[in-house]
Design a protein around this motif. Structure first.
Motif, PDB file in Angstrom:
ATOM      1  N   LYS A 148       0.827  -1.210   0.000  1.00  0.00           N
ATOM      2  CA  LYS A 148       0.000   0.000   0.000  1.00  0.00           C
ATOM      3  C   LYS A 148       0.861   1.261   0.000  1.00  0.00           C
ATOM      4  CE  LYS A 148      -3.880  -2.252   0.535  1.00  0.00           C
ATOM      5  NZ  LYS A 148      -4.655  -2.568  -0.585  1.00  0.00           N
ATOM      6  N   ARG A 149       0.418   2.242  -0.774  1.00  0.00           N
ATOM      7  CA  ARG A 149       1.134   3.521  -0.829  1.00  0.00           C
ATOM      8  C   ARG A 149       0.488   4.559   0.081  1.00  0.00           C
ATOM      9  NH1 ARG A 149       4.698   4.727  -5.315  1.00  0.00           N
ATOM     10  NH2 ARG A 149       5.037   2.810  -6.426  1.00  0.00           N
ATOM     11  N   GLN A 205      -6.197   8.598   4.103  1.00  0.00           N
ATOM     12  CA  GLN A 205      -5.602   9.508   3.125  1.00  0.00           C
ATOM     13  C   GLN A 205      -6.355   9.457   1.801  1.00  0.00           C
ATOM     14  OE1 GLN A 205      -1.680   7.813   3.296  1.00  0.00           O
ATOM     15  NE2 GLN A 205      -0.863   9.559   4.435  1.00  0.00           N
ATOM     16  N   TYR A 206      -6.716   8.255   1.376  1.00  0.00           N
ATOM     17  CA  TYR A 206      -7.448   8.095   0.114  1.00  0.00           C
ATOM     18  C   TYR A 206      -8.774   8.856   0.171  1.00  0.00           C
ATOM     19  CZ  TYR A 206     -10.140   6.028  -3.637  1.00  0.00           C
ATOM     20  OH  TYR A 206     -10.932   5.873  -4.747  1.00  0.00           O
ATOM     21  N   HIS A 253       6.232  11.483  -3.311  1.00  0.00           N
ATOM     22  CA  HIS A 253       5.429  10.626  -2.439  1.00  0.00           C
ATOM     23  C   HIS A 253       5.406  11.170  -1.015  1.00  0.00           C
ATOM     24  CE1 HIS A 253       4.497   7.061   0.061  1.00  0.00           C
ATOM     25  NE2 HIS A 253       3.589   6.891  -0.888  1.00  0.00           N
ATOM     26  N   CYS A 254       6.533  11.603  -0.511  1.00  0.00           N
ATOM     27  CA  CYS A 254       6.590  12.192   0.841  1.00  0.00           C
ATOM     28  C   CYS A 254       5.706  13.442   0.913  1.00  0.00           C
ATOM     29  CB  CYS A 254       8.022  12.533   1.216  1.00  0.00           C
ATOM     30  SG  CYS A 254       9.045  11.077   1.505  1.00  0.00           S
ATOM     31  N   ALA A 255       5.793  14.289  -0.088  1.00  0.00           N
ATOM     32  CA  ALA A 255       4.974  15.502  -0.120  1.00  0.00           C
ATOM     33  C   ALA A 255       3.492  15.153  -0.217  1.00  0.00           C
ATOM     34  CB  ALA A 255       5.389  16.390  -1.290  1.00  0.00           C
ATOM     35  N   LEU A 256       3.175  14.121  -0.991  1.00  0.00           N
ATOM     36  CA  LEU A 256       1.780  13.696  -1.115  1.00  0.00           C
ATOM     37  C   LEU A 256       1.258  13.158   0.218  1.00  0.00           C
ATOM     38  CD1 LEU A 256      -0.738  13.229  -2.836  1.00  0.00           C
ATOM     39  CD2 LEU A 256       0.236  10.999  -3.467  1.00  0.00           C
ATOM     40  N   ASN A 304      -2.438  13.828   4.610  1.00  0.00           N
ATOM     41  CA  ASN A 304      -2.669  13.889   6.056  1.00  0.00           C
ATOM     42  C   ASN A 304      -3.249  15.237   6.465  1.00  0.00           C
ATOM     43  OD1 ASN A 304      -1.897  11.272   6.710  1.00  0.00           O
ATOM     44  ND2 ASN A 304       0.251  11.842   6.903  1.00  0.00           N
ATOM     45  N   THR A 305      -2.783  16.298   5.836  1.00  0.00           N
ATOM     46  CA  THR A 305      -3.313  17.636   6.121  1.00  0.00           C
ATOM     47  C   THR A 305      -4.758  17.737   5.671  1.00  0.00           C
ATOM     48  OG1 THR A 305      -1.087  18.554   5.876  1.00  0.00           O
ATOM     49  CG2 THR A 305      -2.928  20.114   5.778  1.00  0.00           C
ATOM     50  N   LEU A 306      -5.066  17.194   4.491  1.00  0.00           N
ATOM     51  CA  LEU A 306      -6.452  17.182   4.014  1.00  0.00           C
ATOM     52  C   LEU A 306      -7.347  16.359   4.945  1.00  0.00           C
ATOM     53  CD1 LEU A 306      -6.081  16.834   0.136  1.00  0.00           C
ATOM     54  CD2 LEU A 306      -7.139  18.731   1.393  1.00  0.00           C
TER      55      LEU A 306
END
Length: 131
Positions: A8-9, A14-15, A112-115, A120-122
């Protein structure tokens, strides 16, 4: 960044946050005049009232929610959300554009780290108590 097939990414949380942001963005782009449709003429049986999902007020509220999410993210994370969630750029492309990483793996890891941070912020934004 997961390296094995099937790994899992992102998490379910998060999704769902990314999906809500994308939905709000799409609805925010809708034309507010859509509430003028004659639902009976197109086979709808909604009675005298237009369904709330198509009212000008509902679209206005979604537009306000989208703008609030953008402000909550701030300009840097909003750029990541826009590129990945709205325009669906691949992580490699985002890593090259935003982080100037030339090596494929470096670009993907950076994006990926930024995403992850963006999602998480969203999630925090969408989990906040509503008024």
């Amino acid at each position: 960044v997961p390296t094995r097939p099937g790994e899992k990414r992102i998490t379910r949380r998060q999704y769902e946050a990314g999906d809500m942001f994308r939905d709000d963005a799409q609805l925010a782009a809708m034309d507010g005049s859509i509430s003028s449709a004659d639902w009976n003429a197109i086979g709808g049986n909604f009675g005298p009232r237009v369904p709330k999902e198509f009212s000008s007020q509902w679209v206005h509220d979604k537009r306000a929610e989208y703008r609030a999410a953008q402000r909550f993210l701030g300009p840097d994370l909003e750029a990541i959300a826009d590129l990945v969630l709205i325009h669906e750029y691949p992580l490699e492309t985002v890593g090259r554009m935003i982080f100037r990483r030339e090596r494929v793996r470096d670009a993907v890891v950076a994006a990926h780290c930024a995403l992850q941070i963006t999602l998480n912020t969203l999630a925090r934004f969408y989990e906040r108590p509503r008024r």
